[in-house]
Scaffold this motif. Structure first.
Motif, PDB file in Angstrom:
ATOM      1  N   GLN A  23       3.825   9.988  -8.480  1.00  0.00           N
ATOM      2  CA  GLN A  23       3.182   8.735  -8.884  1.00  0.00           C
ATOM      3  C   GLN A  23       1.840   8.515  -8.194  1.00  0.00           C
ATOM      4  O   GLN A  23       0.979   7.821  -8.716  1.00  0.00           O
ATOM      5  CB  GLN A  23       4.093   7.537  -8.610  1.00  0.00           C
ATOM      6  CG  GLN A  23       5.241   7.404  -9.571  1.00  0.00           C
ATOM      7  CD  GLN A  23       5.866   6.018  -9.538  1.00  0.00           C
ATOM      8  OE1 GLN A  23       5.274   5.049  -9.067  1.00  0.00           O
ATOM      9  NE2 GLN A  23       7.071   5.920 -10.046  1.00  0.00           N
ATOM     10  N   SER A  24       1.680   9.070  -7.011  1.00  0.00           N
ATOM     11  CA  SER A  24       0.412   8.885  -6.313  1.00  0.00           C
ATOM     12  C   SER A  24      -0.016  10.180  -5.649  1.00  0.00           C
ATOM     13  O   SER A  24       0.797  11.064  -5.399  1.00  0.00           O
ATOM     14  CB  SER A  24       0.520   7.754  -5.285  1.00  0.00           C
ATOM     15  OG  SER A  24       1.559   7.983  -4.372  1.00  0.00           O
ATOM     16  N   TYR A  25      -1.329  10.249  -5.385  1.00  0.00           N
ATOM     17  CA  TYR A  25      -1.865  11.468  -4.806  1.00  0.00           C
ATOM     18  C   TYR A  25      -3.070  11.180  -3.924  1.00  0.00           C
ATOM     19  O   TYR A  25      -3.636  10.086  -3.954  1.00  0.00           O
ATOM     20  CB  TYR A  25      -2.207  12.513  -5.858  1.00  0.00           C
ATOM     21  CG  TYR A  25      -3.085  12.099  -7.037  1.00  0.00           C
ATOM     22  CD1 TYR A  25      -4.011  11.058  -6.960  1.00  0.00           C
ATOM     23  CD2 TYR A  25      -3.013  12.791  -8.240  1.00  0.00           C
ATOM     24  CE1 TYR A  25      -4.818  10.726  -8.038  1.00  0.00           C
ATOM     25  CE2 TYR A  25      -3.818  12.467  -9.326  1.00  0.00           C
ATOM     26  CZ  TYR A  25      -4.723  11.436  -9.222  1.00  0.00           C
ATOM     27  OH  TYR A  25      -5.515  11.109 -10.285  1.00  0.00           O
ATOM     28  N   GLY A  26      -3.428  12.188  -3.124  1.00  0.00           N
ATOM     29  CA  GLY A  26      -4.606  12.101  -2.277  1.00  0.00           C
ATOM     30  C   GLY A  26      -4.994  13.501  -1.831  1.00  0.00           C
ATOM     31  O   GLY A  26      -4.253  14.465  -2.035  1.00  0.00           O
ATOM     32  N   PRO A  39      -5.081   9.665   2.421  1.00  0.00           N
ATOM     33  CA  PRO A  39      -4.805   8.435   1.678  1.00  0.00           C
ATOM     34  C   PRO A  39      -4.122   8.713   0.354  1.00  0.00           C
ATOM     35  O   PRO A  39      -4.357   9.738  -0.288  1.00  0.00           O
ATOM     36  CB  PRO A  39      -6.195   7.830   1.463  1.00  0.00           C
ATOM     37  CG  PRO A  39      -7.108   9.011   1.472  1.00  0.00           C
ATOM     38  CD  PRO A  39      -6.508  10.007   2.433  1.00  0.00           C
ATOM     39  N   LEU A  40      -3.267   7.782  -0.052  1.00  0.00           N
ATOM     40  CA  LEU A  40      -2.580   7.860  -1.329  1.00  0.00           C
ATOM     41  C   LEU A  40      -2.950   6.654  -2.187  1.00  0.00           C
ATOM     42  O   LEU A  40      -3.152   5.553  -1.679  1.00  0.00           O
ATOM     43  CB  LEU A  40      -1.061   7.854  -1.132  1.00  0.00           C
ATOM     44  CG  LEU A  40      -0.428   9.092  -0.507  1.00  0.00           C
ATOM     45  CD1 LEU A  40       1.024   8.794  -0.133  1.00  0.00           C
ATOM     46  CD2 LEU A  40      -0.509  10.278  -1.453  1.00  0.00           C
ATOM     47  N   ALA A  41      -3.020   6.865  -3.491  1.00  0.00           N
ATOM     48  CA  ALA A  41      -3.196   5.784  -4.455  1.00  0.00           C
ATOM     49  C   ALA A  41      -2.525   6.197  -5.762  1.00  0.00           C
ATOM     50  O   ALA A  41      -2.354   7.391  -6.033  1.00  0.00           O
ATOM     51  CB  ALA A  41      -4.671   5.474  -4.678  1.00  0.00           C
ATOM     52  N   TYR A  78      -6.325   0.594  -8.702  1.00  0.00           N
ATOM     53  CA  TYR A  78      -6.145  -0.777  -8.231  1.00  0.00           C
ATOM     54  C   TYR A  78      -4.691  -1.216  -8.107  1.00  0.00           C
ATOM     55  O   TYR A  78      -4.419  -2.405  -7.931  1.00  0.00           O
ATOM     56  CB  TYR A  78      -6.911  -1.751  -9.139  1.00  0.00           C
ATOM     57  CG  TYR A  78      -8.395  -1.506  -9.122  1.00  0.00           C
ATOM     58  CD1 TYR A  78      -9.141  -1.753  -7.973  1.00  0.00           C
ATOM     59  CD2 TYR A  78      -9.046  -0.988 -10.239  1.00  0.00           C
ATOM     60  CE1 TYR A  78     -10.511  -1.508  -7.945  1.00  0.00           C
ATOM     61  CE2 TYR A  78     -10.408  -0.742 -10.222  1.00  0.00           C
ATOM     62  CZ  TYR A  78     -11.137  -0.999  -9.069  1.00  0.00           C
ATOM     63  OH  TYR A  78     -12.483  -0.753  -9.044  1.00  0.00           O
ATOM     64  N   VAL A  79      -3.746  -0.297  -8.200  1.00  0.00           N
ATOM     65  CA  VAL A  79      -2.329  -0.643  -8.032  1.00  0.00           C
ATOM     66  C   VAL A  79      -2.034  -0.722  -6.533  1.00  0.00           C
ATOM     67  O   VAL A  79      -1.881   0.279  -5.851  1.00  0.00           O
ATOM     68  CB  VAL A  79      -1.416   0.384  -8.734  1.00  0.00           C
ATOM     69  CG1 VAL A  79       0.052   0.093  -8.437  1.00  0.00           C
ATOM     70  CG2 VAL A  79      -1.671   0.362 -10.234  1.00  0.00           C
ATOM     71  N   ARG A  80      -1.970  -1.956  -6.029  1.00  0.00           N
ATOM     72  CA  ARG A  80      -1.892  -2.201  -4.585  1.00  0.00           C
ATOM     73  C   ARG A  80      -0.622  -1.654  -3.945  1.00  0.00           C
ATOM     74  O   ARG A  80      -0.626  -1.235  -2.796  1.00  0.00           O
ATOM     75  CB  ARG A  80      -1.994  -3.712  -4.339  1.00  0.00           C
ATOM     76  CG  ARG A  80      -2.207  -4.115  -2.912  1.00  0.00           C
ATOM     77  CD  ARG A  80      -2.333  -5.635  -2.797  1.00  0.00           C
ATOM     78  NE  ARG A  80      -3.469  -6.117  -3.566  1.00  0.00           N
ATOM     79  CZ  ARG A  80      -3.565  -7.372  -4.035  1.00  0.00           C
ATOM     80  NH1 ARG A  80      -2.584  -8.229  -3.829  1.00  0.00           N
ATOM     81  NH2 ARG A  80      -4.631  -7.748  -4.714  1.00  0.00           N
ATOM     82  N   SER A  81       0.476  -1.647  -4.674  1.00  0.00           N
ATOM     83  CA  SER A  81       1.762  -1.204  -4.120  1.00  0.00           C
ATOM     84  C   SER A  81       1.734   0.255  -3.662  1.00  0.00           C
ATOM     85  O   SER A  81       2.537   0.657  -2.813  1.00  0.00           O
ATOM     86  CB  SER A  81       2.870  -1.360  -5.166  1.00  0.00           C
ATOM     87  OG  SER A  81       2.561  -0.608  -6.330  1.00  0.00           O
ATOM     88  N   HIS A  82       0.809   1.034  -4.212  1.00  0.00           N
ATOM     89  CA  HIS A  82       0.778   2.466  -3.921  1.00  0.00           C
ATOM     90  C   HIS A  82      -0.276   2.855  -2.888  1.00  0.00           C
ATOM     91  O   HIS A  82      -0.453   4.029  -2.612  1.00  0.00           O
ATOM     92  CB  HIS A  82       0.563   3.256  -5.213  1.00  0.00           C
ATOM     93  CG  HIS A  82       1.768   3.294  -6.110  1.00  0.00           C
ATOM     94  ND1 HIS A  82       2.410   2.164  -6.554  1.00  0.00           N
ATOM     95  CD2 HIS A  82       2.468   4.338  -6.631  1.00  0.00           C
ATOM     96  CE1 HIS A  82       3.430   2.502  -7.333  1.00  0.00           C
ATOM     97  NE2 HIS A  82       3.488   3.812  -7.390  1.00  0.00           N
TER      98      HIS A  82
END
Length: 199
Positions: free
Chosen positions: A84-87, A140-142, A148-152
Motif C-alpha cells: 500500500q505504501s512505498y519509499g 519515508p513511506l507514503a 496526501y493520505v495522512r494515515s500512511h
C-alpha cells in the motif's frame, strides 16, 4: 532474475540486505490485521568516490534494474501481501556525495519500482545523505496512489553495520501493507482515493 543479472552487469555489488517487521499494536487495541513493513537494500561500489564528476549517467542509466530487483525483494519480504505504501533512499559513503545516491534513484529507478510492487500513481518519497558505515537511514513511506493520505505517513529504519564503506553506496527501498496501526488524526483515507479513482 533478469533484473538481478542486469544489476550485476552494471554495478559492483557487495551485499544485499533486507528486514521485515510486524506490528500488532502501539499501546492500543490489537489491530485486526498486523502492519507489515519491509526494507531492502543493495551495497555497491561507488565509481565516483573521491572526486567530482559532472556526468552521473553511469549510475542513472542502468538504475531501472535496481528498482526492479529491490522492488521484487521487498514484495517477497511481505509474503505476498499487498503493497500500500512505498519509499526509497540511500546513503553515500564519506568519499562520495549525496548526489551519487540521488543519481541511482531518479525516475528511471522509480518507475521500475512502481511496476515491481504492483503499480502506484503517487510520487515516491525519498531520503538520501552522506554518512559513515552503520548510520541508520529513515526511509519515508507514503500511500502509493495518493501522497496526501495522512494515515500512511510513516518510515522504516534500515541500518547496515558495515555499509556503506567510504567508497560505496547503499541504495534502499521500503514498503508497507497499510497505514500506521492506530492512525486517528483524520484526513483523506486510502479507501476514499480508491473510490475516487473508480468514478
Amino acid at each position: 532474475m533478469a533484473a538481478r543479472t542486469a544489476v550485476d552487469d552494471s554495478y559492483q555489488v557487495r551485499r544485499w540486505v533486507g528486514m521485515v517487521e510486524e506490528t500488532t499494536h502501539e499501546n492500543g487495541p490489537k489491530a485486526g490485521e498486523p502492519l507489515f513493513k519491509a526494507a531492502c537494500g543493495v551495497v555497491v561500489k561507488n565509481p565516483f568516490a573521491g572526486g567530482y564528476v559532472q556526468d552521473l549517467s553511469a549510475l542513472t542509466d542502468p538504475s531501472a534494474a535496481l528498482g526492479t530487483e529491490l522492488g521484487r525483494r521487498a514484495v517477497a519480504l511481505l509474503g505476498g501481501r499487498e503493497v500500500q505504501s512505498y519509499g526509497k533512499g540511500g546513503i553515500a559513503g564519506v568519499n562520495g556525495e549525496q548526489e551519487h545516491v540521488v543519481a541511482c534513484i531518479t525516475t528511471t529507478f522509480g518507475n521500475a519500482l512502481r511496476e515491481a510492487v504492483g503499480g502506484g500513481a503517487a510520487w515516491i518519497s525519498s531520503a538520501t545523505k552522506t554518512a559513515s558505515a552503520g548510520t541508520p537511514l529513515d526511509i519515508p513511506l507514503a500511500f502509493k496512489d495518493e501522497i496526501y493520505v495522512r494515515s500512511h505517513y510513516d518510515a522504516v529504519t534500515l541500518t547496515v553495520s558495515d555499509a556503506p564503506r567510504p567508497d560505496e553506496l547503499l541504495i534502499c527501498v521500503a514498503v508497507a501493507t497499510g497505514g500506521r496501526v492506530h492512525h486517528r488524526v483524520g484526513g483523506l483515507s486510502a479507501a476514499e482515493t480508491r473510490v475516487a479513482a473508480r468514478t
